[in-house]
Design a protein around this motif. Sequence first.
Motif, mmCIF file in Angstrom:
data_model
loop_
_atom_site.group_PDB
_atom_site.id
_atom_site.type_symbol
_atom_site.label_atom_id
_atom_site.label_comp_id
_atom_site.label_asym_id
_atom_site.label_seq_id
_atom_site.Cartn_x
_atom_site.Cartn_y
_atom_site.Cartn_z
ATOM 1 N N GLU A 135 -1.044 -4.581 3.322
ATOM 2 C CA GLU A 135 -2.308 -5.047 3.876
ATOM 3 C C GLU A 135 -2.408 -6.546 3.621
ATOM 4 O OE1 GLU A 135 -5.673 -4.914 6.061
ATOM 5 O OE2 GLU A 135 -4.341 -3.203 5.675
ATOM 6 N N THR B 214 14.318 0.317 2.756
ATOM 7 C CA THR B 214 13.035 0.744 2.208
ATOM 8 C C THR B 214 11.928 0.253 3.138
ATOM 9 O OG1 THR B 214 13.832 0.671 -0.070
ATOM 10 C CG2 THR B 214 11.456 0.606 0.236
ATOM 11 N N GLU B 215 11.027 1.150 3.461
ATOM 12 C CA GLU B 215 9.921 0.829 4.362
ATOM 13 C C GLU B 215 8.678 0.507 3.526
ATOM 14 O OE1 GLU B 215 9.028 3.303 8.007
ATOM 15 O OE2 GLU B 215 7.297 3.798 6.759
ATOM 16 N N TYR B 216 8.159 -0.698 3.703
ATOM 17 C CA TYR B 216 6.946 -1.124 3.010
ATOM 18 C C TYR B 216 5.786 -1.195 4.000
ATOM 19 C CZ TYR B 216 9.532 -2.579 -1.168
ATOM 20 O OH TYR B 216 10.305 -2.608 -2.309
ATOM 21 N N LEU B 217 4.668 -0.616 3.625
ATOM 22 C CA LEU B 217 3.427 -0.818 4.353
ATOM 23 C C LEU B 217 2.540 -1.701 3.488
ATOM 24 C CD1 LEU B 217 2.707 2.764 5.768
ATOM 25 C CD2 LEU B 217 3.958 0.867 6.826
ATOM 26 N N GLN C 66 4.128 -3.691 8.524
ATOM 27 C CA GLN C 66 5.275 -2.922 8.049
ATOM 28 C C GLN C 66 6.463 -3.855 7.929
ATOM 29 O OE1 GLN C 66 6.256 0.799 10.037
ATOM 30 N NE2 GLN C 66 8.440 0.510 9.595
ATOM 31 N N THR D 5 0.818 -1.221 0.000
ATOM 32 C CA THR D 5 0.000 0.000 0.000
ATOM 33 C C THR D 5 0.851 1.271 0.000
ATOM 34 O OG1 THR D 5 -0.155 -0.040 2.421
ATOM 35 C CG2 THR D 5 -1.915 -1.143 1.179
ATOM 36 N N HIS D 6 2.065 1.199 0.551
ATOM 37 C CA HIS D 6 2.988 2.338 0.533
ATOM 38 C C HIS D 6 4.416 1.812 0.477
ATOM 39 C CE1 HIS D 6 -0.599 4.225 2.329
ATOM 40 N NE2 HIS D 6 -0.160 5.337 1.792
ATOM 41 N N ARG D 7 5.268 2.556 -0.203
ATOM 42 C CA ARG D 7 6.691 2.214 -0.293
ATOM 43 C C ARG D 7 7.489 3.500 -0.104
ATOM 44 N NH1 ARG D 7 10.757 2.368 -4.116
ATOM 45 N NH2 ARG D 7 12.255 0.614 -4.075
ATOM 46 N N THR D 8 8.394 3.504 0.895
ATOM 47 C CA THR D 8 9.170 4.703 1.202
ATOM 48 C C THR D 8 10.645 4.360 1.239
ATOM 49 O OG1 THR D 8 7.333 5.508 2.568
ATOM 50 C CG2 THR D 8 9.450 6.628 2.802
ATOM 51 N N MET E 244 3.998 -0.087 -5.839
ATOM 52 C CA MET E 244 2.701 0.136 -5.204
ATOM 53 C C MET E 244 1.655 -0.793 -5.803
ATOM 54 S SD MET E 244 2.729 2.637 -2.921
ATOM 55 C CE MET E 244 1.093 3.343 -3.009
#
Length: 370
Positions: A327, A322-325, A335, A313-316, A351
């Motif tokens: 679901e 790299t931080e992945y969120l 996370q 849902t999010h990639r930073t 994404m």
Amino acid sequence: MQVRPEETVAEFVGASKRYGEVLAADRIDLRIRRGEFLSFLGPSGCGKTTALRMLAGFESPTGGAVLIDGRDVGAIPAYRRPVNMVFQHYALFPHMTVAENVGYGLRQRRPRMARREIAEKVEKALATVRLDAFGPRRIWEMSGGQQQRVALARAIVNEPKILLLDEPMAALDAKLRGEMQRELLDLQRSLGITFVLVTHDQEEALAMSDRICIMGKGRIAQIGSPQELYDRPANRYVADFVGKANILSAQIASREGGLAQAVLGNGAAVTVADAPGAAATEAEIAVRPEALSLAAAGAPLPEGMTALPARVTHRTFLGDHTEYLLEAPRVGALQVNVPRQAERAAGGHGMGAEVHVLWPAGAGLVLAAG
């Protein structure tokens, strides 16, 4: 570790502080070891600053006692206690020079100290914080980091048994804060003085402390080394506050040898560390984002890992990782922190990508209730 009495420089014995109807500190029991770097960590209103102020003598306990070197200091005013404090905004006198600020406390002593002795002590304190040539300067000519060093020199010139630090780096930028953390640690080790820090910054506490005292609602939630608190949080409050953690609901199928077999909401089984004395079949599990990894949905899965289907849902991108969120159906939000080298080898995930979250055996911890 049990603290022997001769190792204890200060102690809270059932210490409480009430402001009208507000109980700011609630029966705190804590021994502070001689020569250690201890941090009080917690959110605003948790009682950490109240504890520090009771130790400093700015507040008196309404119950229990505060001891320094085994002596109840409840009736001893702040200026007569063998402690000094560095305040968040340093509290320096702008009309005085650096040297005059550092020597201020020495000039208040009775009987009076000789000017030469004061000058020698000031010079030594400034050298300790690497401000040897700055004595004649005015405070407003100093940078924020230099002003902090002046405040430290003024605190250590009196040779206190305990140095209290009330969020002294809150006003510094991130780079300078890191530099000052290292300087404080070097200073503490060279002086051998007990340092007690109050902070709401978990990274600061983890980086600097021998032990951390996690505060919540005026009480001690858990105390231990940074690694102990990170790896074995006592409950959800501590797991949430120290570092980042995925906290998931699970059913405990079995327990043996300090491990628990837990079943997540989607039916997946994972092996996790068990909480001491836990017996409930319904539990919460904490797993750190760096303990998990990712694989593309169609990729072969390694042995010994549980695979949880999930969607990005999010990639930073954060430089070193790299931080992945994600679901995960019937499990919830997750996370996962992927190191840069692993990200390069796998090619990353965009994404909306369908992936598997890989959970190795033994990662995660059953949290105690509370």
